[in-house]
Design a protein around this motif. Structure first.
Motif, PDB file in Angstrom:
ATOM      1  N   ALA A 104       0.859   9.248   6.079  1.00 43.23           N
ATOM      2  CA  ALA A 104       2.094   8.573   6.288  1.00 43.23           C
ATOM      3  C   ALA A 104       3.258   9.471   6.876  1.00 43.23           C
ATOM      4  N   ALA A 105       3.250  10.639   6.792  1.00 42.45           N
ATOM      5  CA  ALA A 105       4.087  11.713   7.280  1.00 42.45           C
ATOM      6  C   ALA A 105       3.733  11.989   8.776  1.00 42.45           C
ATOM      7  N   VAL A 106       2.609  11.728   9.116  1.00 36.00           N
ATOM      8  CA  VAL A 106       2.227  11.965  10.555  1.00 36.00           C
ATOM      9  C   VAL A 106       3.049  11.243  11.363  1.00 36.00           C
ATOM     10  N   PHE A 107       3.188  10.038  11.175  1.00 39.48           N
ATOM     11  CA  PHE A 107       4.022   9.055  12.078  1.00 39.48           C
ATOM     12  C   PHE A 107       5.353   8.688  11.800  1.00 39.48           C
ATOM     13  N   LEU A 108       5.501   8.469  10.220  1.00 31.28           N
ATOM     14  CA  LEU A 108       6.768   7.906   9.900  1.00 31.28           C
ATOM     15  C   LEU A 108       7.727   9.013   9.254  1.00 31.28           C
ATOM     16  N   PRO A 109       9.136   8.775   9.293  1.00 32.39           N
ATOM     17  CA  PRO A 109      10.070   9.853   8.575  1.00 32.39           C
ATOM     18  C   PRO A 109       9.877   9.711   6.968  1.00 32.39           C
ATOM     19  N   SER A 110      10.209  10.784   6.612  1.00 29.93           N
ATOM     20  CA  SER A 110       9.777  10.963   5.120  1.00 29.93           C
ATOM     21  C   SER A 110      10.379   9.840   4.292  1.00 29.93           C
ATOM     22  N   ILE A 111      11.444   9.310   4.673  1.00 31.12           N
ATOM     23  CA  ILE A 111      12.350   8.384   3.855  1.00 31.12           C
ATOM     24  C   ILE A 111      12.527   7.004   4.838  1.00 31.12           C
ATOM     25  N   LEU A 112      12.049   6.021   4.184  1.00 27.52           N
ATOM     26  CA  LEU A 112      12.045   4.793   4.660  1.00 27.52           C
ATOM     27  C   LEU A 112      13.519   4.168   4.257  1.00 27.52           C
ATOM     28  N   ALA A 113      13.809   3.016   5.085  1.00 32.32           N
ATOM     29  CA  ALA A 113      14.912   2.367   4.687  1.00 32.32           C
ATOM     30  C   ALA A 113      14.882   1.736   3.254  1.00 32.32           C
ATOM     31  N   ARG A 114      15.876   1.753   2.429  1.00 31.93           N
ATOM     32  CA  ARG A 114      15.977   1.148   1.062  1.00 31.93           C
ATOM     33  C   ARG A 114      17.047  -0.107   1.160  1.00 31.93           C
ATOM     34  N   GLY A 115      16.675  -0.937  -0.061  1.00 30.44           N
ATOM     35  CA  GLY A 115      17.467  -2.128  -0.159  1.00 30.44           C
ATOM     36  C   GLY A 115      16.679  -2.938  -0.991  1.00 30.44           C
ATOM     37  N   PRO A 116      17.251  -4.227  -1.345  1.00 34.41           N
ATOM     38  CA  PRO A 116      16.461  -5.160  -2.197  1.00 34.41           C
ATOM     39  C   PRO A 116      15.428  -5.989  -1.504  1.00 34.41           C
ATOM     40  N   LEU A 117      14.372  -6.114  -2.128  1.00 28.89           N
ATOM     41  CA  LEU A 117      13.340  -6.921  -1.509  1.00 28.89           C
ATOM     42  C   LEU A 117      13.672  -8.412  -1.465  1.00 28.89           C
ATOM     43  N   THR A 118      14.198  -8.611  -0.293  1.00 27.89           N
ATOM     44  CA  THR A 118      14.460 -10.146  -0.074  1.00 27.89           C
ATOM     45  C   THR A 118      14.023 -10.587   1.126  1.00 27.89           C
ATOM     46  N   LYS A 176      -0.858   4.667  -5.929  1.00 33.70           N
ATOM     47  CA  LYS A 176      -1.409   5.912  -6.660  1.00 33.70           C
ATOM     48  C   LYS A 176      -0.330   6.247  -7.784  1.00 33.70           C
ATOM     49  N   ARG A 177       0.939   6.414  -7.386  1.00 29.51           N
ATOM     50  CA  ARG A 177       2.009   6.818  -8.213  1.00 29.51           C
ATOM     51  C   ARG A 177       2.320   5.806  -9.341  1.00 29.51           C
ATOM     52  N   LYS A 178       2.084   4.611  -9.040  1.00 30.15           N
ATOM     53  CA  LYS A 178       2.433   3.436 -10.174  1.00 30.15           C
ATOM     54  C   LYS A 178       1.320   3.687 -11.197  1.00 30.15           C
ATOM     55  N   ASP A 179      -0.118   3.839 -10.820  1.00 27.49           N
ATOM     56  CA  ASP A 179      -1.039   3.974 -11.534  1.00 27.49           C
ATOM     57  C   ASP A 179      -0.863   5.503 -12.513  1.00 27.49           C
ATOM     58  N   VAL A 195       6.323  -0.614 -11.650  1.00 26.97           N
ATOM     59  CA  VAL A 195       6.145  -1.141  -9.893  1.00 26.97           C
ATOM     60  C   VAL A 195       6.009  -0.145  -8.898  1.00 26.97           C
ATOM     61  N   ASN A 196       5.497  -0.653  -7.896  1.00 25.30           N
ATOM     62  CA  ASN A 196       5.399   0.178  -6.557  1.00 25.30           C
ATOM     63  C   ASN A 196       6.780   0.385  -6.058  1.00 25.30           C
ATOM     64  N   ARG A 197       7.156   1.680  -5.953  1.00 23.77           N
ATOM     65  CA  ARG A 197       8.471   1.927  -5.607  1.00 23.77           C
ATOM     66  C   ARG A 197       8.639   1.782  -3.960  1.00 23.77           C
ATOM     67  N   GLU A 198       7.489   1.874  -3.287  1.00 22.77           N
ATOM     68  CA  GLU A 198       7.592   2.025  -1.910  1.00 22.77           C
ATOM     69  C   GLU A 198       7.715   0.460  -1.408  1.00 22.77           C
ATOM     70  N   LEU A 199       7.501  -0.582  -2.269  1.00 17.20           N
ATOM     71  CA  LEU A 199       7.617  -1.917  -1.623  1.00 17.20           C
ATOM     72  C   LEU A 199       9.003  -2.082  -0.838  1.00 17.20           C
ATOM     73  N   VAL A 233       2.688  -6.966   0.695  1.00 19.66           N
ATOM     74  CA  VAL A 233       4.136  -6.430   0.092  1.00 19.66           C
ATOM     75  C   VAL A 233       4.866  -7.713  -0.635  1.00 19.66           C
ATOM     76  N   LEU A 234       5.043  -8.997   0.093  1.00 18.49           N
ATOM     77  CA  LEU A 234       5.746 -10.072  -0.399  1.00 18.49           C
ATOM     78  C   LEU A 234       5.037 -10.623  -1.718  1.00 18.49           C
ATOM     79  N   ALA A 235       3.720 -10.427  -1.649  1.00 16.99           N
ATOM     80  CA  ALA A 235       3.114 -11.049  -3.034  1.00 16.99           C
ATOM     81  C   ALA A 235       3.373 -10.085  -4.119  1.00 16.99           C
ATOM     82  N   LYS A 236       3.177  -8.896  -3.933  1.00 20.29           N
ATOM     83  CA  LYS A 236       3.663  -7.810  -5.061  1.00 20.29           C
ATOM     84  C   LYS A 236       4.966  -8.147  -5.592  1.00 20.29           C
ATOM     85  N   GLY A 237       5.957  -8.586  -4.576  1.00 17.31           N
ATOM     86  CA  GLY A 237       7.312  -8.993  -5.198  1.00 17.31           C
ATOM     87  C   GLY A 237       7.375 -10.406  -5.739  1.00 17.31           C
ATOM     88  N   LYS A 238       6.486 -11.087  -5.835  1.00 23.52           N
ATOM     89  CA  LYS A 238       6.204 -12.437  -6.539  1.00 23.52           C
ATOM     90  C   LYS A 238       6.876 -13.496  -5.497  1.00 23.52           C
TER      91      LYS A 238
END
Length: 651
Positions: A104-118, A176-179, A195-199, A233-238
């Motif tokens: 993921a770090a090859v293309f994306l910044p290390s920290i993605l946007a954070r916020g509620p899963l809406t 993987k971290r969740k497991d 839960v998967n904290r990247e969702l 991602v949405l399915a994981k968030g029910k």
């Protein structure tokens, strides 16, 4: 026909390449196997001959094989992919080595946007900002109107292929971290809430990307892969409804991604949902395959489903996937011999194929075919002992030997390998029931329905567990859920009926028992592929005497004695012809059972009370021959003789 077959083959081969490029290996394997199951045509047999000295030109190769990577018809996407090729190959190599964060770090910044899963709907372009926390920058914009803030796209400019790979790697890193954070299976701290904290970051970033594309009018050039990831991602968030909509968009744009169809099937809880959603799907062969698979998952083992399967096998005569679906249809309809025959053929054709062996082991378990199950366990273990399917096969083998502790150990091992492996949760619940560990069984079944709410066995297991705990209203709820999923299964309705009886609702109990009788009739007289089931001693053309006797007792409880007597007579009639009934044409019957003897005793007393002493004596004498209610029958005969001798009627 040959040209259509070749076109389908090329499309499937292209799907294999595209799925492999995005590291969707299971979808790539499925498409490759389906492509290989197509019949040979003159073009394929002549293009690849076995002469090692023949000069094969690149032009002779199919398009998906002639290039290392798939081409993109969109010139802008093709330009970006060419620019990113070195980085893409690096990122994919990291993913293949399971170094997801590095990928993921090859293309994306290390920290993605954070916020509620809406999540937003597929057509949404704005979203209402959430209240900013203390010390955090507020999500506001001078251009916002009515409190709505345009979604910002903070992602770098990348091709859709590279963006998907990077974000999928981010998702896999979270899984993987969740497991790793999960406790031991059903351990003291294992509540299943990890839960998967990247969702959250993935959802916000994808929302921004889609909104940006919509604002620029580029939605038409979306490829469907990122829609698929967003739906996961949405399915994981029910948020199932939103996930369905995005999956529909995905399969319209890339219909040969089998993973998207699997996700969509997992979101359907009833056959009515399938019928409703089919109208929104693309009209191609993948929709037909999906409809077959989803119907099988929803236990629709009808002639229509088999006809649909026959039509698909005309295109893919050697498809192991389709043969497995047919075996499962026979399994659900309780035609275990036919299901076992198909699974056995599949095993001989490809002894290294692990997929579906857990279902095969369930068939052998029900048939009590211990030698075959032992052989299957040996074959699976020799191929790959660390596959969840293998662990379930071995667990079923130990369960059949009544070594329940060992069976639980293997089901736990399967769940350690894959916590979302439904069969293991349900089977482990069954083992805990056998071990009288009701609370562990309840937790296992709960986790099973969390994974798949269509698993009627887990709902029924929950009903049984709560019935043991004498919590009948809870048991009633779970039995009803099981019955709604398998309305043609008699035991589901019998569970509902017993619970209604226990909470003193006899009218509803009678209705449920009658539904059970209808279900038995469906199996016993049903289709050509489901006639081997029995329930409560019932055989073909014979209803369950236990069920009829239970209905009769409920009518007695309600004071409707004539109805009770009628059902007692029906209970006795299920025995079949007696020694002197050779001229009567009837089914084989159940013979004498406890239920039929109890019904005969009830009728004898009923006739005695009504004054029909001859009929009562006839029934009592039959009871003496049955050797079930002998002592009570002898006592009744003595009383009857005394009444006859004195000529007195019973008071």
């Amino acid at each position: 026909m040959a040209s259509n077959t070749e076109q389908l083959r090329r499309t499937l081969q292209e799907a294999v390449v595209k799925c492999s490029e995005r590291c969707l290996y299971q979808s790539a394997k499925w498409a490759a196997e389906l492509s290989n199951s197509l019949p040979e045509t003159p073009s394929t047999s002549t293009s690849f001959n076995s002469d090692p000295d023949s000069q094969m030109q690149d032009a002779d190769l199919p398009p998906s094989v002639s290039t290392f990577l798939s081409s993109n018809p969109d010139p802008e996407e093709a330009r970006l992919e060419a620019q990113e090729l070195s980085k893409y190959l690096l990122a994919k190599s990291y993913f293949d080595c399971r170094e997801y964060d590095r990928c993921a770090a090859v293309f994306l910044p290390s920290i993605l946007a954070r916020g509620p899963l809406t999540p937003t709907s597929p057509n949404a372009k704005t979203r209402t900002p959430t209240k900013a926390g203390k010390g955090k920058a507020k999500e506001s914009s001078p251009n916002s109107e009515n409190g709505a803030t345009p979604l910002s796209n903070a992602l770098p400019r990348l091709s859709q292929k590279s963006l998907f790979l990077a974000m999928y790697a981010k998702y896999m890193a979270g899984e993987k971290r969740k497991d790793e954070e999960n406790e031991m299976i059903l351990g003291p701290a294992d509540g299943g809430g990890t839960v998967n904290r990247e969702l959250v970051g993935l959802a916000r970033s994808l929302e921004g990307w889609f909104a940006d594309r919509a604002a620029k009018g580029l939605e038409g050039s979306n490829q469907g892969w990122l829609e698929y990831l967003y739906a996961i991602v949405l399915a994981k968030g029910k948020t199932d409804e939103d996930a369905k909509r995005w999956l529909i968009r995905s399969v319209h744009r890339c219909p040969f991604n089998w993973g998207a169809w699997l996700e969509l099937s997992g979101l359907l809880s009833r056959f009515e949902d399938l019928q409703k959603i089919v109208r929104e799907l693309p009209q191609n062969i993948m929709t037909v395959i999906f409809h077959l698979y989803a119907s099988q998952e929803l236990y629709q083992y009808t002639e229509t489903t088999h006809h649909q399967l026959n039509e698909l096998e005309r295109f893919f005569p050697e498809s192991q996937f389709l043969k497995t679906q047919r075996a499962l249809l026979f399994y659900h309809s309780k035609d275990y011999d036919e299901a076992e025959s198909i699974f056995s053929t599949l095993l001989h054709a490809d002894p290294h194929r692990i997929d579906g062996l857990d279902e095969y082991s369930n068939v052998l378990y029900v048939m009590a075919a211990r030698p075959k199950l032992a052989f299957l366990a040996q074959v699976a273990t020799a191929t790959d002992k660390f596959r969840p399917e293998t662990c379930c096969v071995v667990g079923n083998y130990y369960s059949l030997k009544s070594e329940h502790e060992k069976a639980v150990m293997y089901f736990r091992r399967a769940l350690t390998l894959d916590r979302n492996f439904l069969s293991a949760w349900t089977l482990m619940g069954h083992e805990y029931v056998e071990m009288k560990n009701t609370h562990a069984a309840i937790e296992s079944y709960r986790r099973a329905v969390d994974v798949n709410r269509k698993d009627y066995r887990a709902w029924y297991g929950l009903g049984q567990a709560y019935e043991v705990l004498e919590m009948h209203l809870y048991a009633l709820f779970y039995y009803q859920r099981a019955a709604s999923l398998r309305p043609s299964e008699p035991s589901m309705w019998q569970g509902v009926a017993k619970c209604y009886d226990m909470v003193d609702r006899p009218v509803q109990s009678i209705k449920a028992y009658k539904r059970s009788l209808v279900a038995e009739t469906y199996y016993n007289q049903g289709s050509s592929f489901g006639s081997s089931a029995t329930n409560g001693g019932a055989s073909q053309g014979v209803l369950s005497p236990q069920t009829l006797h239970a209905i009769a007792l409920l009518y007695e409880k309600m004071g409707q004695l004539d109805e009770a007597a009628s059902y007692m007579e029906m209970t006795m009639a299920q025995e079949g012809p007696g020694e002197d009934d050779d001229d009567e044409v009837r089914g084989p019957g159940t013979g004498v059972t406890n239920a039929t003897s109890q019904a005969r005793m009830w009728l004898a007393r009923w006739e005695f009370a009504r004054g029909d002493l001859a009929r009562a004596m006839e029934l009592a004498n039959e009871l003496c021959n049955d050797s079930v209610e002998v002592e009570e029958a002898k006592a009744l005969i003595r009383d009857l003789r005394a009444r006859m001798e004195t000529g007195r009627s019973p008071s």
